[in-house]
Scaffold this active site. Structure first.
Site, PDB file in Angstrom:
ATOM      1  N   LYS A  21      36.578  36.649  25.290  1.00  0.00           N
ATOM      2  CA  LYS A  21      35.905  37.928  25.554  1.00  0.00           C
ATOM      3  C   LYS A  21      36.044  38.891  24.371  1.00  0.00           C
ATOM      4  CE  LYS A  21      38.240  38.757  29.411  1.00  0.00           C
ATOM      5  NZ  LYS A  21      39.091  37.571  29.610  1.00  0.00           N
ATOM      6  N   ARG A  30      38.613  43.631  37.266  1.00  0.00           N
ATOM      7  CA  ARG A  30      39.364  42.411  37.558  1.00  0.00           C
ATOM      8  C   ARG A  30      39.662  42.262  39.035  1.00  0.00           C
ATOM      9  NH1 ARG A  30      41.744  41.900  32.062  1.00  0.00           N
ATOM     10  NH2 ARG A  30      42.855  39.943  31.918  1.00  0.00           N
ATOM     11  N   ARG A  76      47.126  31.272  20.346  1.00  0.00           N
ATOM     12  CA  ARG A  76      47.003  32.690  20.014  1.00  0.00           C
ATOM     13  C   ARG A  76      48.383  33.354  19.980  1.00  0.00           C
ATOM     14  NH1 ARG A  76      43.100  36.338  23.756  1.00  0.00           N
ATOM     15  NH2 ARG A  76      44.875  36.470  25.136  1.00  0.00           N
ATOM     16  N   ARG A 116      51.542  38.723  20.793  1.00  0.00           N
ATOM     17  CA  ARG A 116      51.488  39.115  22.205  1.00  0.00           C
ATOM     18  C   ARG A 116      52.486  38.293  23.006  1.00  0.00           C
ATOM     19  NH1 ARG A 116      45.477  39.678  24.656  1.00  0.00           N
ATOM     20  NH2 ARG A 116      46.727  39.344  26.528  1.00  0.00           N
ATOM     21  N   ARG A 118      48.968  34.422  34.865  1.00  0.00           N
ATOM     22  CA  ARG A 118      47.707  35.133  34.597  1.00  0.00           C
ATOM     23  C   ARG A 118      46.518  34.310  35.066  1.00  0.00           C
ATOM     24  NH1 ARG A 118      48.851  35.623  28.606  1.00  0.00           N
ATOM     25  NH2 ARG A 118      46.748  36.386  28.293  1.00  0.00           N
TER      26      ARG A 118
HETATM   27  P1  ADP Z   1      43.693  38.357  28.730  1.00  0.00           P
HETATM   28  O1  ADP Z   1      43.751  37.676  27.423  1.00  0.00           O
HETATM   29  O2  ADP Z   1      44.765  37.888  29.671  1.00  0.00           O
HETATM   30  O3  ADP Z   1      42.326  38.414  29.342  1.00  0.00           O
HETATM   31  P2  ADP Z   1      43.763  41.278  28.416  1.00  0.00           P
HETATM   32  O4  ADP Z   1      44.063  41.741  27.047  1.00  0.00           O
HETATM   33  O5  ADP Z   1      42.411  41.507  28.961  1.00  0.00           O
HETATM   34  O6  ADP Z   1      44.195  39.783  28.447  1.00  0.00           O
HETATM   35  O7  ADP Z   1      44.822  41.922  29.443  1.00  0.00           O
HETATM   36  C1  ADP Z   1      46.214  41.798  29.264  1.00  0.00           C
HETATM   37  C2  ADP Z   1      46.937  42.250  30.532  1.00  0.00           C
HETATM   38  O8  ADP Z   1      46.625  43.636  30.798  1.00  0.00           O
HETATM   39  C3  ADP Z   1      46.559  41.519  31.806  1.00  0.00           C
HETATM   40  O9  ADP Z   1      47.295  40.312  31.978  1.00  0.00           O
HETATM   41  C4  ADP Z   1      46.919  42.578  32.872  1.00  0.00           C
HETATM   42  O10 ADP Z   1      48.313  42.618  33.106  1.00  0.00           O
HETATM   43  C5  ADP Z   1      46.539  43.882  32.200  1.00  0.00           C
HETATM   44  N1  ADP Z   1      45.154  44.265  32.536  1.00  0.00           N
HETATM   45  C6  ADP Z   1      44.084  44.243  31.681  1.00  0.00           C
HETATM   46  N2  ADP Z   1      42.959  44.641  32.314  1.00  0.00           N
HETATM   47  C7  ADP Z   1      43.311  44.903  33.607  1.00  0.00           C
HETATM   48  C8  ADP Z   1      42.608  45.326  34.761  1.00  0.00           C
HETATM   49  N3  ADP Z   1      41.275  45.543  34.744  1.00  0.00           N
HETATM   50  N4  ADP Z   1      43.305  45.496  35.914  1.00  0.00           N
HETATM   51  C9  ADP Z   1      44.622  45.290  35.967  1.00  0.00           C
HETATM   52  N5  ADP Z   1      45.351  44.870  34.917  1.00  0.00           N
HETATM   53  C10 ADP Z   1      44.719  44.675  33.744  1.00  0.00           C
END
Ligand code: ADP
Length: 189
Positions: free
Chosen positions: A14, A89, A128, A134, A146
């Site tokens: 994404k 989400r 990654r 991260r 996750r």
């Molecule tokens: P990923 O690579 O897991 O898609 P993101 O960078 O989008 O990672 O998100 C990292 C973390 O931030 C998620 O695992 C969650 O804990 C939190 N997070 C991100 N977006 C949301 C959301 N819309 N609602 C709740 N938690 C979120």
């Protein structure tokens, strides 16, 4: 306005595709994960709260996430459109986003979903984690959590947009450029 929800499991690509889409279409990129990480880095109250969930691979509570996202949308009044990356989400977040956009006389144009199977996701995330720094990409248990949260809580968001006739699935495996071409075709169709 062109308002896109870019959807897909952790590691689907994404962030990579968002960067290309905002450049081509002149959209504002709102990645909830990036915003949380910036807050963690800055040591803000929001960052400290978010960190306690992110470190375990759990979702940050809806109330907090929705409030933060609304604030970011409000900061960009003249926007041509937005790419929502990592949001919504949960179904509650999707509903809140619809209401927020309706209050601005606009709406989500479409959900573009990058489809990638689990085994490939686990591989990409661990890779990654080696250079992204991260912590949530370095621990196989957190990665699995996750993916499980995605399957349980986030997948229903697909039904939300399918019911509105806005869901478009795109194969997320292959060359970055060809996936981008397919996304652009879906946007312009
Ligand atoms: P990923 O690579 O897991 O898609 P993101 O960078 O989008 O990672 O998100 C990292 C973390 O931030 C998620 O695992 C969650 O804990 C939190 N997070 C991100 N977006 C949301 C959301 N819309 N609602 C709740 N938690 C979120």
């Amino acid at each position: 306005m062109l308002n896109i929800v870019l959807f897909g499991p952790p590691g689907a690509g994404k962030g990579t595709q968002s960067a290309k889409l905002i450049e081509k279409y002149g959209l504002i990129h709102l990645s909830t994960g990036d915003i949380f990480r910036a807050n963690i880095k800055g040591g803000t109250e929001l960052g400290n709260l978010a960190k306690s969930f992110i470190d375990k691979g759990q979702l940050v509570p809806d109330e907090v996430t929705i409030g933060m996202l609304a604030g970011e949308v409000n900061k960009n009044p003249g926007a041509k459109g937005f790419i929502f990356d990592g949001f919504p989400r949960t179904q509650a977040q999707a509903k809140a986003l619809d209401e927020l956009l309706a209050s601005k006389s606009t709406a989500i144009s479409m959900m573009l979903a990058l489809e990638v199977e689990e085994e490939e996701l686990r591989k990409r995330l661990l890779l990654r984690g080696k250079d992204s720094g991260r912590a949530d990409d370095q621990n196989p248990e957190v990665i699995q959590n996750r993916i499980n949260v995605y399957n349980g809580e986030t997948m229903p968001v697909k039904d939300f947009y399918t019911a509105q006739g806005k869901y478009k699935g795109i194969n997320g495996i292959g060359e970055i450029e060809s996936i981008f071409t397919n996304l652009c075709q879906a946007i312009e169709a």
